[in-house]
Scaffold this motif. Structure first.
Motif, PDB file in Angstrom:
ATOM      1  N   GLU A 133     -13.965  -7.766  27.682  1.00 42.93           N
ATOM      2  CA  GLU A 133     -13.521  -7.833  29.071  1.00 42.93           C
ATOM      3  C   GLU A 133     -14.513  -8.613  29.925  1.00 42.93           C
ATOM      4  O   GLU A 133     -14.117  -9.354  30.831  1.00 42.93           O
ATOM      5  CB  GLU A 133     -13.313  -6.431  29.638  1.00 42.93           C
ATOM      6  CG  GLU A 133     -12.024  -5.796  29.196  1.00 42.93           C
ATOM      7  CD  GLU A 133     -11.582  -4.650  30.082  1.00 42.93           C
ATOM      8  OE1 GLU A 133     -10.387  -4.321  30.056  1.00 42.93           O
ATOM      9  OE2 GLU A 133     -12.429  -4.073  30.809  1.00 42.93           O
ATOM     10  N   ARG A 188       0.977 -14.402  26.654  1.00 40.85           N
ATOM     11  CA  ARG A 188       0.721 -13.698  25.392  1.00 40.85           C
ATOM     12  C   ARG A 188       1.312 -14.491  24.225  1.00 40.85           C
ATOM     13  O   ARG A 188       2.341 -15.161  24.370  1.00 40.85           O
ATOM     14  CB  ARG A 188       1.330 -12.297  25.439  1.00 40.85           C
ATOM     15  CG  ARG A 188       1.031 -11.444  24.214  1.00 40.85           C
ATOM     16  CD  ARG A 188       1.470 -10.012  24.425  1.00 40.85           C
ATOM     17  NE  ARG A 188       1.172  -9.200  23.246  1.00 40.85           N
ATOM     18  CZ  ARG A 188       1.323  -7.877  23.187  1.00 40.85           C
ATOM     19  NH1 ARG A 188       1.774  -7.216  24.252  1.00 40.85           N
ATOM     20  NH2 ARG A 188       1.025  -7.210  22.090  1.00 40.85           N
ATOM     21  N   GLY A 205      -2.931 -13.284  20.401  1.00 46.50           N
ATOM     22  CA  GLY A 205      -3.651 -12.739  21.549  1.00 46.50           C
ATOM     23  C   GLY A 205      -3.024 -13.237  22.825  1.00 46.50           C
ATOM     24  O   GLY A 205      -1.851 -13.014  23.082  1.00 46.50           O
ATOM     25  N   VAL A 247      -7.955 -15.920  23.860  1.00 47.99           N
ATOM     26  CA  VAL A 247      -8.400 -14.626  23.340  1.00 47.99           C
ATOM     27  C   VAL A 247      -7.698 -14.380  22.015  1.00 47.99           C
ATOM     28  O   VAL A 247      -6.466 -14.324  21.954  1.00 47.99           O
ATOM     29  CB  VAL A 247      -8.085 -13.489  24.334  1.00 47.99           C
ATOM     30  CG1 VAL A 247      -8.489 -12.133  23.748  1.00 47.99           C
ATOM     31  CG2 VAL A 247      -8.805 -13.735  25.660  1.00 47.99           C
ATOM     32  N   PHE A 293      -7.147 -11.668  19.574  1.00 46.46           N
ATOM     33  CA  PHE A 293      -7.229 -10.216  19.573  1.00 46.46           C
ATOM     34  C   PHE A 293      -7.742  -9.702  18.216  1.00 46.46           C
ATOM     35  O   PHE A 293      -7.378 -10.248  17.168  1.00 46.46           O
ATOM     36  CB  PHE A 293      -5.833  -9.640  19.859  1.00 46.46           C
ATOM     37  CG  PHE A 293      -5.799  -8.165  20.089  1.00 46.46           C
ATOM     38  CD1 PHE A 293      -6.155  -7.637  21.310  1.00 46.46           C
ATOM     39  CD2 PHE A 293      -5.418  -7.301  19.071  1.00 46.46           C
ATOM     40  CE1 PHE A 293      -6.119  -6.270  21.527  1.00 46.46           C
ATOM     41  CE2 PHE A 293      -5.387  -5.935  19.271  1.00 46.46           C
ATOM     42  CZ  PHE A 293      -5.739  -5.418  20.503  1.00 46.46           C
ATOM     43  N   PRO A 294      -8.638  -8.677  18.193  1.00 45.11           N
ATOM     44  CA  PRO A 294      -9.022  -7.890  19.363  1.00 45.11           C
ATOM     45  C   PRO A 294     -10.319  -8.294  20.057  1.00 45.11           C
ATOM     46  O   PRO A 294     -10.508  -7.959  21.221  1.00 45.11           O
ATOM     47  CB  PRO A 294      -9.174  -6.495  18.749  1.00 45.11           C
ATOM     48  CG  PRO A 294      -9.666  -6.747  17.357  1.00 45.11           C
ATOM     49  CD  PRO A 294      -8.995  -8.020  16.909  1.00 45.11           C
ATOM     50  N   HIS A 305      -5.580 -10.539  33.200  1.00 42.59           N
ATOM     51  CA  HIS A 305      -5.896 -10.708  31.776  1.00 42.59           C
ATOM     52  C   HIS A 305      -6.405  -9.401  31.176  1.00 42.59           C
ATOM     53  O   HIS A 305      -6.071  -9.052  30.043  1.00 42.59           O
ATOM     54  CB  HIS A 305      -6.911 -11.831  31.563  1.00 42.59           C
ATOM     55  CG  HIS A 305      -8.112 -11.752  32.455  1.00 42.59           C
ATOM     56  ND1 HIS A 305      -9.144 -10.853  32.284  1.00 42.59           N
ATOM     57  CD2 HIS A 305      -8.425 -12.479  33.558  1.00 42.59           C
ATOM     58  CE1 HIS A 305     -10.046 -11.039  33.213  1.00 42.59           C
ATOM     59  NE2 HIS A 305      -9.643 -12.009  34.012  1.00 42.59           N
ATOM     60  N   TYR A 341      -4.891  -7.072  28.173  1.00 45.73           N
ATOM     61  CA  TYR A 341      -5.776  -6.710  27.058  1.00 45.73           C
ATOM     62  C   TYR A 341      -5.760  -5.200  26.818  1.00 45.73           C
ATOM     63  O   TYR A 341      -5.657  -4.733  25.674  1.00 45.73           O
ATOM     64  CB  TYR A 341      -7.195  -7.184  27.366  1.00 45.73           C
ATOM     65  CG  TYR A 341      -8.191  -6.883  26.267  1.00 45.73           C
ATOM     66  CD1 TYR A 341      -8.050  -7.424  24.995  1.00 45.73           C
ATOM     67  CD2 TYR A 341      -9.298  -6.065  26.509  1.00 45.73           C
ATOM     68  CE1 TYR A 341      -8.967  -7.157  23.992  1.00 45.73           C
ATOM     69  CE2 TYR A 341     -10.213  -5.796  25.520  1.00 45.73           C
ATOM     70  CZ  TYR A 341     -10.048  -6.349  24.265  1.00 45.73           C
ATOM     71  OH  TYR A 341     -10.956  -6.073  23.267  1.00 45.73           O
TER      72      TYR A 341
END
Length: 329
Positions: A154, A185, A189, A205, A207-208, A310, A314
């Motif tokens: 984050e 999305r 991610g 991003v 993920f994760p 965002h 997340y």
């Protein structure tokens, strides 16, 4: 939560750190041993001899096999026990005499481990930047923070703190008021971008726990950050890649890579010299956040849609890890 994270791939060390002996490390709360197998391939095992539970990391590597320090049992890279010194020559080795192994990969200059079966798609965003004639890619360093990987991610995703935590290093050129931007999305991610009048910051991003921050100069006269060289030129790209590897629930090792298409005449160590300062500024703040784990209840912390959208997505994706498949979007 840690069990739900086992199917994913995590970098654990730069390839250059893989020496001739075994290395002990922890991933997702589990003690592992990492060693160099045949042809230099990385091998990862649970740091446990099946015989009496001794740590294999205390042993030695002999002819492409790992030898337990307690009773001398040897294991191949596949995990099969190949030699038990206490048995007479020719005696069969029990089929259950196996070490627990995990899938590994060497990519982007790092060793990666998956504590699942390895079938989860491997993070591939950086594969587009491996042409050294155009891009210079360098492993910067690792940083150990006493917080969860989610909090680290984050922080890496968030640009609304730049003008407060990183004054003089990587501020938003047009000030702290956040303009509208879109978050999209995808199957890996999500992505989003923000233009501050000097840099277009494009975030990817995976993920994760992987964040790529691609900073492209759009207006050389619009500002300056630590990664600009001189006045900078339009089209200069500096890609910051953060890999948050969960050691356990409240401890994270962050591996950082920087990729660039400019300032190639500067030594990598000189170019990335200011990065440790920025990481230190973030660490002071993030390690104070409580709880260390991101709250899954959206009512526990206040969210402002525009700067935090965002993070809202997340957290939704993290919650989905704990939901039955029928509830997945």
């Amino acid at each position: 939560m840690l069990d739900m994270l086992r199917p994913y791939w995590y970098p654990v060390a730069p390839l250059g750190a893989l020496g001739d002996g075994p290395t002990r490390l922890k991933l997702l709360g589990e003690q592992l041993v990492l060693w160099k197998g045949p042809e230099g391939r990385p091998v990862a095992m649970k740091d446990l001899c099946i015989h009496r539970g001794a740590a294999l990391s205390g042993g030695t590597i002999e002819n492409g096999e790992i030898k337990c320090p307690y009773h001398g049992w040897k294991y191949s890279a596949s995990g099969a026990c190949t030699h038990i010194p206490a048995l007479p020559p020719g005696a069969p080795i029990p089929a259950k005499a196996r070490a627990i192994t995990y899938p590994t990969r060497a990519a982007y200059g790092m060793v990666w481990i998956c504590l699942g079966d390895g079938s989860t798609p491997f993070p591939d965003f950086l594969s587009d930047y491996e042409d050294e004639a155009i891009w210079r890619q360098v492993y910067v360093d690792h940083y150990d923070w006493k917080t969860s990987a989610g909090r680290v991610v984050e922080n890496a995703m968030d640009f609304s703190h730049f003008n407060f935590v990183h004054m003089g290093y990587t501020e938003l050129a047009d000030g702290p008021i956040i303009k509208p931007y879109e978050v999209e999305r995808n199957e890996r991610g999500f992505t989003y971008a923000y233009d501050d009048g000097h840099l277009l910051r494009e975030y990817v991003v995976e993920f994760p726990f992987i964040v790529h921050d691609r900073k492209r100069v759009t207006n050389p006269a619009g500002g300056k950050t630590w990664s600009d060289s001189g006045e900078g030129s339009s089209g200069d790209v500096t890609l910051l890649s953060f890999f948050a590897t969960p050691v356990d629930e409240n401890e994270t090792r962050i591996h950082v890579m920087v990729t660039r298409n400019h300032s190639l005449d500067r030594a990598d160590s000189e170019f990335t010299g200011g990065f440790g300062v920025v990481m230190g500024q973030d660490q002071v703040i993030v390690e104070t956040q409580r709880p260390e784990q991101i709250p899954m209840d959206v009512s526990e912390e206040l969210h402002i849609r525009l700067p935090d959208q965002h993070a809202i997505l997340y957290r939704r994706m993290l919650r989905e890890l704990n939901l039955p498949a029928a509830y997945m979007p």
